[in-house]
Scaffold this active site. Sequence first.
Site, mmCIF file in Angstrom:
data_model
loop_
_atom_site.group_PDB
_atom_site.id
_atom_site.type_symbol
_atom_site.label_atom_id
_atom_site.label_comp_id
_atom_site.label_asym_id
_atom_site.label_seq_id
_atom_site.Cartn_x
_atom_site.Cartn_y
_atom_site.Cartn_z
ATOM 1 N N SER A 140 5.356 -27.313 77.023
ATOM 2 C CA SER A 140 4.781 -27.357 78.376
ATOM 3 C C SER A 140 4.683 -28.812 78.813
ATOM 4 O O SER A 140 4.545 -29.702 77.955
ATOM 5 C CB SER A 140 3.387 -26.737 78.356
ATOM 6 O OG SER A 140 2.690 -27.054 79.549
ATOM 7 N N TYR A 153 -4.616 -26.764 74.493
ATOM 8 C CA TYR A 153 -3.247 -26.370 74.862
ATOM 9 C C TYR A 153 -2.311 -27.574 74.806
ATOM 10 O O TYR A 153 -1.189 -27.480 74.291
ATOM 11 C CB TYR A 153 -3.306 -25.763 76.262
ATOM 12 C CG TYR A 153 -2.043 -25.129 76.792
ATOM 13 C CD1 TYR A 153 -1.665 -23.841 76.407
ATOM 14 C CD2 TYR A 153 -1.246 -25.804 77.709
ATOM 15 C CE1 TYR A 153 -0.517 -23.263 76.934
ATOM 16 C CE2 TYR A 153 -0.109 -25.230 78.236
ATOM 17 C CZ TYR A 153 0.257 -23.958 77.848
ATOM 18 O OH TYR A 153 1.391 -23.379 78.378
HETATM 19 P P1 NAP Z 1 2.348 -14.637 79.778
HETATM 20 O O1 NAP Z 1 2.908 -14.127 81.049
HETATM 21 O O2 NAP Z 1 0.874 -14.711 79.602
HETATM 22 O O3 NAP Z 1 2.979 -13.816 78.561
HETATM 23 C C1 NAP Z 1 2.590 -14.154 77.252
HETATM 24 C C2 NAP Z 1 3.479 -13.425 76.264
HETATM 25 O O4 NAP Z 1 3.127 -13.891 74.946
HETATM 26 C C3 NAP Z 1 3.282 -11.927 76.263
HETATM 27 O O5 NAP Z 1 4.518 -11.329 75.965
HETATM 28 C C4 NAP Z 1 2.265 -11.713 75.137
HETATM 29 O O6 NAP Z 1 2.348 -10.430 74.517
HETATM 30 C C5 NAP Z 1 2.741 -12.770 74.154
HETATM 31 N N1 NAP Z 1 1.704 -13.167 73.214
HETATM 32 C C6 NAP Z 1 0.506 -13.760 73.483
HETATM 33 N N2 NAP Z 1 -0.177 -13.946 72.335
HETATM 34 C C7 NAP Z 1 0.602 -13.459 71.331
HETATM 35 C C8 NAP Z 1 0.446 -13.331 69.939
HETATM 36 N N3 NAP Z 1 -0.656 -13.763 69.313
HETATM 37 N N4 NAP Z 1 1.455 -12.750 69.223
HETATM 38 C C9 NAP Z 1 2.579 -12.317 69.828
HETATM 39 N N5 NAP Z 1 2.777 -12.396 71.153
HETATM 40 C C10 NAP Z 1 1.805 -12.965 71.894
HETATM 41 O O7 NAP Z 1 2.852 -16.144 79.504
HETATM 42 P P2 NAP Z 1 4.080 -16.961 80.129
HETATM 43 O O8 NAP Z 1 3.594 -17.650 81.342
HETATM 44 O O9 NAP Z 1 5.295 -16.113 80.186
HETATM 45 O O10 NAP Z 1 4.227 -18.089 79.008
HETATM 46 C C11 NAP Z 1 5.228 -18.021 78.000
HETATM 47 C C12 NAP Z 1 5.231 -19.350 77.261
HETATM 48 O O11 NAP Z 1 5.515 -20.396 78.193
HETATM 49 C C13 NAP Z 1 3.893 -19.703 76.622
HETATM 50 O O12 NAP Z 1 4.112 -20.373 75.398
HETATM 51 C C14 NAP Z 1 3.270 -20.659 77.605
HETATM 52 O O13 NAP Z 1 2.355 -21.521 76.998
HETATM 53 C C15 NAP Z 1 4.512 -21.387 78.097
HETATM 54 N N6 NAP Z 1 4.342 -22.026 79.407
HETATM 55 C C16 NAP Z 1 4.042 -21.281 80.511
HETATM 56 C C17 NAP Z 1 3.897 -21.907 81.738
HETATM 57 C C18 NAP Z 1 3.574 -21.173 82.999
HETATM 58 O O14 NAP Z 1 3.332 -21.847 84.020
HETATM 59 N N7 NAP Z 1 3.602 -19.854 83.012
HETATM 60 C C19 NAP Z 1 4.042 -23.307 81.808
HETATM 61 C C20 NAP Z 1 4.336 -24.027 80.669
HETATM 62 C C21 NAP Z 1 4.502 -23.368 79.460
HETATM 63 P P3 NAP Z 1 1.459 -9.155 75.062
HETATM 64 O O15 NAP Z 1 2.163 -8.697 76.310
HETATM 65 O O16 NAP Z 1 1.516 -8.165 73.944
HETATM 66 O O17 NAP Z 1 0.093 -9.690 75.332
#
Ligand code: NAP
Length: 241
Positions: A140, A153
Site C-alpha cells: 500500500s 497498517y
Molecule cells: P476488501 O475488499 O476488504 O477484501 C479483503 C479480502 O481479504 C476478502 O477477500 C477477505 O475475505 C480477505 N481476508 C481478510 N482477512 C483474511 C484472513 N485473515 N484470511 C484470509 N482472507 C482474508 O479489501 P481490498 O480493498 O480488496 O484489499 C485487498 C488488499 O489490498 C489488502 O491487502 C489491502 O490492504 C490492500 N490495499 C487496499 C487498498 C484500497 O484502497 N482498497 C489500498 C491499498 C492496499 P472474506 O471475504 O472471507 O472476509
Amino acid sequence: MKYALVTGASRGIGRAIAERLAKDGYAVLINYHSNTEAAEATKAAIEANGGQAELLPFDVSDGKAIEAALTTWDAAHEGEHISVLVNNAGVRRDGLMVFMSEEDWHEVMRTTTEGFYHTTKHVLPAMVRARHGRIVNISSISGVSGLPGQVNYSAAKAALIGATKALSKEVAARKVTVNAVAPGFIATDMTADLDEAELKKTIPAGRFGKPEEVAALVSFLCSDEAAYITGQVIEIAGGIG
Ligand code: NAP
C-alpha cells in the site's frame, strides 16, 4: 495446468486479480477467510467466462491453517504446483497510536506478515525447482509513505516491501520474480467507510482507482514479458506520492 493462488480473492482487489488471472489462462485458487458466498460468486464469474477456479479457504493469520490447506491441495494435485502467488489478503484497523489496542496492532501485523511468511514458504520450493514463478505482494502507499492513523497498517505493509526486496534477491537466479504493488485509494469494501468526495480532492487523478486497474498491473507482473522486473514496488495511486 498453470495454477495461481490469490489470497483474499472473495472480494475487492483480490477478486479482480482472480478474474484477470483466470482470463490469462490460470486455474485460480480462490482463498478467503469467512465470506463463502462472495467466494462462490468469484468462482461463478470466472467459470461464466470459461475459466477454471476452486475455493481454498483458510485464515492467512493462522500458519497452521495455511499449512494444512496447502498440504491437502498438494496431495490432491500430484505432479502439479502453484506457479503464481498473489499475497493480497489484508485488513485495516485504523486508530491513532495513542489509542491503538494491542489486538489491533497484532491483527493487522499477523494478517499481513504471517500470511506472507507461511503462504510463500509453502509454495516457493516448487517454484524454485521449476525455475519459474511469480510472487506479487499487495502492499500500500501507506507502507511506502506512512499514513497517520495507520501505524499498524503502515508497519505491516512496509514489512511486506522489505520482504519483497530481500526475497527477490534470493530467488532471481532461479527465474522466480517477487514484486510489490502499492495501491492508493481503490474503491472496495475496505474503503467504503471513507469520505470519497473529500479524499479525491487530494488525488491528482481526481478519483479512487478500480480493482480492475490493480488487477491489470498484477497480470503484467505475472506475465512472461515481466521476467526481468523483480524486487520492485510499483505504486498505483493516481499520482499520490
Ligand atoms: P476488501 O475488499 O476488504 O477484501 C479483503 C479480502 O481479504 C476478502 O477477500 C477477505 O475475505 C480477505 N481476508 C481478510 N482477512 C483474511 C484472513 N485473515 N484470511 C484470509 N482472507 C482474508 O479489501 P481490498 O480493498 O480488496 O484489499 C485487498 C488488499 O489490498 C489488502 O491487502 C489491502 O490492504 C490492500 N490495499 C487496499 C487498498 C484500497 O484502497 N482498497 C489500498 C491499498 C492496499 P472474506 O471475504 O472471507 O472476509
